[in-house]
Design a protein around this motif. Sequence first.
Motif, short mmCIF file in Angstrom:
data_model
loop_
_atom_site.label_atom_id
_atom_site.label_comp_id
_atom_site.label_asym_id
_atom_site.label_seq_id
_atom_site.Cartn_x
_atom_site.Cartn_y
_atom_site.Cartn_z
N LYS A 1 74.09 13.74 9.03
CA LYS A 1 73.32 14.67 10.05
C LYS A 1 74.26 15.15 11.08
N ALA A 2 75.24 14.51 11.63
CA ALA A 2 76.06 15.03 12.42
C ALA A 2 77.11 15.68 11.97
N ALA A 3 77.83 15.27 10.88
CA ALA A 3 79.00 15.81 10.30
C ALA A 3 78.63 17.22 9.44
N CYS B 1 87.61 11.97 6.59
CA CYS B 1 87.19 12.93 7.41
C CYS B 1 87.72 12.81 8.80
N SER B 2 88.02 14.12 9.38
CA SER B 2 88.31 14.24 10.89
C SER B 2 87.43 13.56 11.74
N MET B 3 86.14 13.30 11.62
CA MET B 3 85.51 12.57 12.57
C MET B 3 85.04 11.08 12.41
N PHE C 1 79.34 23.01 14.35
CA PHE C 1 78.41 22.60 15.68
C PHE C 1 78.34 21.08 15.52
N ALA C 2 79.18 20.46 16.20
CA ALA C 2 79.19 19.18 16.07
C ALA C 2 79.75 18.48 17.28
N PRO C 3 79.39 17.56 18.00
CA PRO C 3 80.26 16.86 19.16
C PRO C 3 81.45 16.08 18.65
N PHE C 4 82.77 16.62 19.15
CA PHE C 4 83.81 15.76 18.88
C PHE C 4 84.39 14.94 19.92
N ILE C 5 83.90 13.26 19.34
CA ILE C 5 84.30 12.41 20.59
C ILE C 5 85.64 12.14 20.46
#
Length: 243
Positions: A163-165, A202-204, A24-28
Amino acid sequence: MIYEARKGQVSYGEAIGILLLDTFAPFIPGDVGNATTYSFPVRFRKVEGFSVTRLFNKDRTVLDSLVEACQELVSEGVKAITGDCGYMALFQKELAERVEVPIFLSSLLQVPFISNMLSEDEKVGIICADSRILDSDLLEAAGVHASIPICVSGLENKENFYKAAIEEVGTLDAKQIEKEVVSAAKQMVENNPMVKAILLECSMLPPYAASVQEAINLPVFDYITMINYVYSSVVKKRFEGYM
């Protein structure tokens, strides 16, 4: 030219399949999980129940679900399959054995290639989501043997990224994460002058790769460099030009 349909396939043209964690994370834009990152179509497949926690705990009971997801992607026409977390390297060998298309789950697979570009005394710097998880077993699974000189820095102490990832609060402050990632890269190079190339595990992290490069003036690799590279090998283009 005559084209032939593949049994069971109802859409075409997506050469790269991407296995996604159940997160549950926004993927920009720039993230592996954002389709606008690519200059070519990709096909996503979420592996239900495969959470960050299960992956970080090295839960191998998810293997059959991963194989099933890969087989579904193959039936839909993909030519190669990657993932969206470098720690998926844990399953690299098993999936490569059991799936009929090339598997390149982890960004860490690039480390031996990067190291071979450098002199023997130079290091590959790895900026990862959590250095506590990136142990020798995971590195070995990605082909990063003890003889390869590396330097690892984790983002587990970077509040906005974590927090995000990892905590998956559902929001992401790109500007603050960019500052955290650039800071980690600059500190790594300052503390380890023999680091001559950086891999963002990391993919983010690919959205921040350009800023990292501007800050440290070194080659920067990430998931997207790997995916683009593999795509260029499974979908060859004819050259046109003149002499």
